[in-house]
Design an enzyme around this catalytic site. Sequence first.
Site, short mmCIF file in Angstrom:
data_model
loop_
_atom_site.label_atom_id
_atom_site.label_comp_id
_atom_site.label_asym_id
_atom_site.label_seq_id
_atom_site.Cartn_x
_atom_site.Cartn_y
_atom_site.Cartn_z
N ALA A 1 56.00 8.67 -56.92
CA ALA A 1 55.36 9.18 -58.14
C ALA A 1 54.20 8.30 -58.58
CB ALA A 1 56.39 9.28 -59.26
N ARG B 1 42.96 15.84 -59.38
CA ARG B 1 42.57 17.22 -59.69
C ARG B 1 43.18 17.74 -60.98
NH1 ARG B 1 44.09 20.60 -54.80
NH2 ARG B 1 45.27 18.78 -54.08
N THR C 1 51.56 7.57 -48.77
CA THR C 1 52.99 7.84 -48.97
C THR C 1 53.88 6.87 -48.19
OG1 THR C 1 52.77 9.53 -47.27
CG2 THR C 1 52.74 10.29 -49.54
N GLY D 1 57.50 13.17 -56.94
CA GLY D 1 57.52 13.37 -58.39
C GLY D 1 56.76 14.59 -58.86
N ASN E 1 71.87 34.44 -105.96
CA ASN E 1 70.69 35.27 -105.71
C ASN E 1 69.48 34.51 -106.21
OD1 ASN E 1 68.64 37.28 -105.85
ND2 ASN E 1 70.26 38.81 -105.65
N ALA F 1 62.47 36.13 -106.32
CA ALA F 1 61.17 35.93 -105.67
C ALA F 1 60.40 34.83 -106.36
CB ALA F 1 60.37 37.23 -105.72
N SER G 1 63.02 35.49 -111.10
CA SER G 1 61.80 35.30 -110.32
C SER G 1 60.91 34.23 -110.92
CB SER G 1 61.02 36.61 -110.26
OG SER G 1 61.78 37.56 -109.56
C1 UD1 Z 1 51.99 14.91 -48.43
C2 UD1 Z 1 52.31 14.82 -46.95
C3 UD1 Z 1 52.06 16.18 -46.30
C4 UD1 Z 1 52.91 17.22 -47.00
C5 UD1 Z 1 52.66 17.22 -48.50
C6 UD1 Z 1 53.67 18.10 -49.18
C7 UD1 Z 1 51.82 12.54 -46.26
C8 UD1 Z 1 50.83 11.64 -45.61
N1 UD1 Z 1 51.47 13.83 -46.35
O1 UD1 Z 1 50.60 15.17 -48.54
O2 UD1 Z 1 52.43 16.12 -44.93
O3 UD1 Z 1 52.61 18.50 -46.44
O4 UD1 Z 1 52.81 15.91 -49.05
O5 UD1 Z 1 53.43 18.21 -50.56
O6 UD1 Z 1 52.88 12.09 -46.65
N2 UD1 Z 1 52.19 8.92 -53.61
C9 UD1 Z 1 52.49 7.63 -53.99
N3 UD1 Z 1 51.70 6.61 -53.56
C10 UD1 Z 1 50.64 6.84 -52.76
C11 UD1 Z 1 50.33 8.14 -52.35
C12 UD1 Z 1 51.13 9.17 -52.81
O7 UD1 Z 1 53.45 7.39 -54.73
O8 UD1 Z 1 49.99 5.83 -52.39
C13 UD1 Z 1 53.04 10.01 -54.08
C14 UD1 Z 1 52.30 11.01 -54.96
O9 UD1 Z 1 52.42 10.63 -56.33
C15 UD1 Z 1 53.02 12.31 -54.66
C16 UD1 Z 1 53.52 12.14 -53.24
O10 UD1 Z 1 53.50 10.76 -52.98
O11 UD1 Z 1 54.13 12.49 -55.51
C17 UD1 Z 1 52.67 12.89 -52.24
O12 UD1 Z 1 51.36 12.37 -52.25
P1 UD1 Z 1 50.08 13.29 -52.08
O13 UD1 Z 1 48.90 12.41 -52.06
O14 UD1 Z 1 50.13 14.39 -53.02
O15 UD1 Z 1 50.33 13.80 -50.58
P2 UD1 Z 1 49.75 15.10 -49.93
O16 UD1 Z 1 48.36 14.87 -49.54
O17 UD1 Z 1 50.06 16.28 -50.78
#
Ligand code: UD1
Length: 458
Positions: A11, A17, A81, A103, A377, A380, A405
């Site tokens: 998270a 975006r 991730t 998250g 009662n 009003a 009232s």
């Molecule tokens: C990721 C997956 C993709 C999958 C998609 C599904 C990877 C590289 N890609 O892409 O294969 O189809 O989710 O939704 O895993 N986050 C962190 N720290 C970071 C980066 C991200 O905590 O450094 C968290 C984000 O808050 C989010 C989640 O990891 O909750 C996914 O990250 P996001 O950047 O949205 O990954 P996607 O590009 O959607």
Amino acid sequence: MPAPLEIVILAAGQGKRMASDIPKVLHDLAGKPLLAHVLDTAQALKPEAIHVVYGHGGERVRDAFPETPVKWVRQEEQNGTGHALAQAMPAVADPATVLVLFGDVPLIRPQTLKVLLAASASGNLALLTAELADPGGYGRILRNPAGKVVRIAESRDATPAEAAVREINTGFMAAPSARLKKWLSGLNNRNAQGEYYLTDIIGLAVAEGVSIATCTPADISEILGVNSKQELAQLERIHQRQQAEKLMQQGVTLRDPARLDVRGELRCGRDVVIDVNVIFEGKVTLGDRVHIGPNNFIRDCTIGTDTAILPNCVLEGADIGTSCRIGPFSRIRPETKLAAQVHVGNFVEVKKSEIGEGAKMNHLTYIGDSTVGCDANIGAGTITCNYDGVNKHRTVIGDHAFIGSNTALVAPVTVGAGAVIGAGSVISRDAPGGALTLTRAEQVTRLGWKRPVKKSNK
Ligand code: UD1
Ligand code: CA
């Protein structure tokens, strides 16, 4: 014995975006933050521990959940991730089964995650995948001719042939902690985004001869993530529709399931009817045969059997008895308790008051900090003047009292049982029971008095 379960929720991402200063996982879906939905689902699986990786937005995410039993892990820089999960792993026990949640993917169901966990039970790496007509920005699941998963290609790194694959990575995975730690340490960031991709561990696992198990969610909405306000609004509608379906399955009549918002917990008895444009927040309980008219806002209330809420009311923090009639256009504020068969009508505000059985206040009234007896009662335009500019004071109105009232009851003041107050009175001393009390200037008539005439401007 299966290994204990530890859940890691990623998270830390910024959510560019969303075009917002609020960290993405703190945006509300059905009245609570996205992350709260994921935490609830995680808790439903009764894990040994829940780890939340947070980072963007500083301590705001952590501060939003002061009471939740979670191990917080700060990811200083959002390097992907794989990097995010690696931050949590030192605190994860061994042996353990690690389940990864996101998250910003709030509608995943516990049942689906149980299937995923079962798939990883024998020490496998298990992935939740889905077939999408438009796989968009999701990672693509690449399989060999025998149908075995060999790798995941992120959409930005995919060749045109890979990008054409419609089976996608939902992001949910489960794996044994020791192997996961090892695979994470083998990641690099040589890719289009310069990030440590969690998805690259699939290739590493396969290289070690580990087979990848896959399963699919029951409903595609479970895997939808929130990356923009448009997606947040879409998920809100999906979630609201699901809640409306559940209510209808329980026998609730919804005049239009698309025009109901439940932002919390709504419990309904039998034969409840809910008209259009009703918003429920917090914990609301409706007894049997309760009828909620159109355009009502109801937060943290209990409403007794056979009570009707007519159109356009705002009810908050109230305990409303059986067979009451509220509205149209009533406002009931917190700490109000209405006994059975109370009538509260249009442009009536009741605050922090106890109203006895059968009492009626049907028009243009403010009753605050008061106790009103049975069958009283309230005419009003009656106002309890509960505030002297510094302190609040109580008004007590006895059983069967009749308030004429346009009476001002200047608190603290008591009107006895069976008392009658003449219309237009300002009652600043106690009025005894069983008697008529009134304050009223003499009515005068001036015979022969002439209305002024407009001067002509010559
Ligand atoms: C990721 C997956 C993709 C999958 C998609 C599904 C990877 C590289 N890609 O892409 O294969 O189809 O989710 O939704 O895993 N986050 C962190 N720290 C970071 C980066 C991200 O905590 O450094 C968290 C984000 O808050 C989010 C989640 O990891 O909750 C996914 O990250 P996001 O950047 O949205 O990954 P996607 O590009 O959607
Ligand atoms: Ca995402």
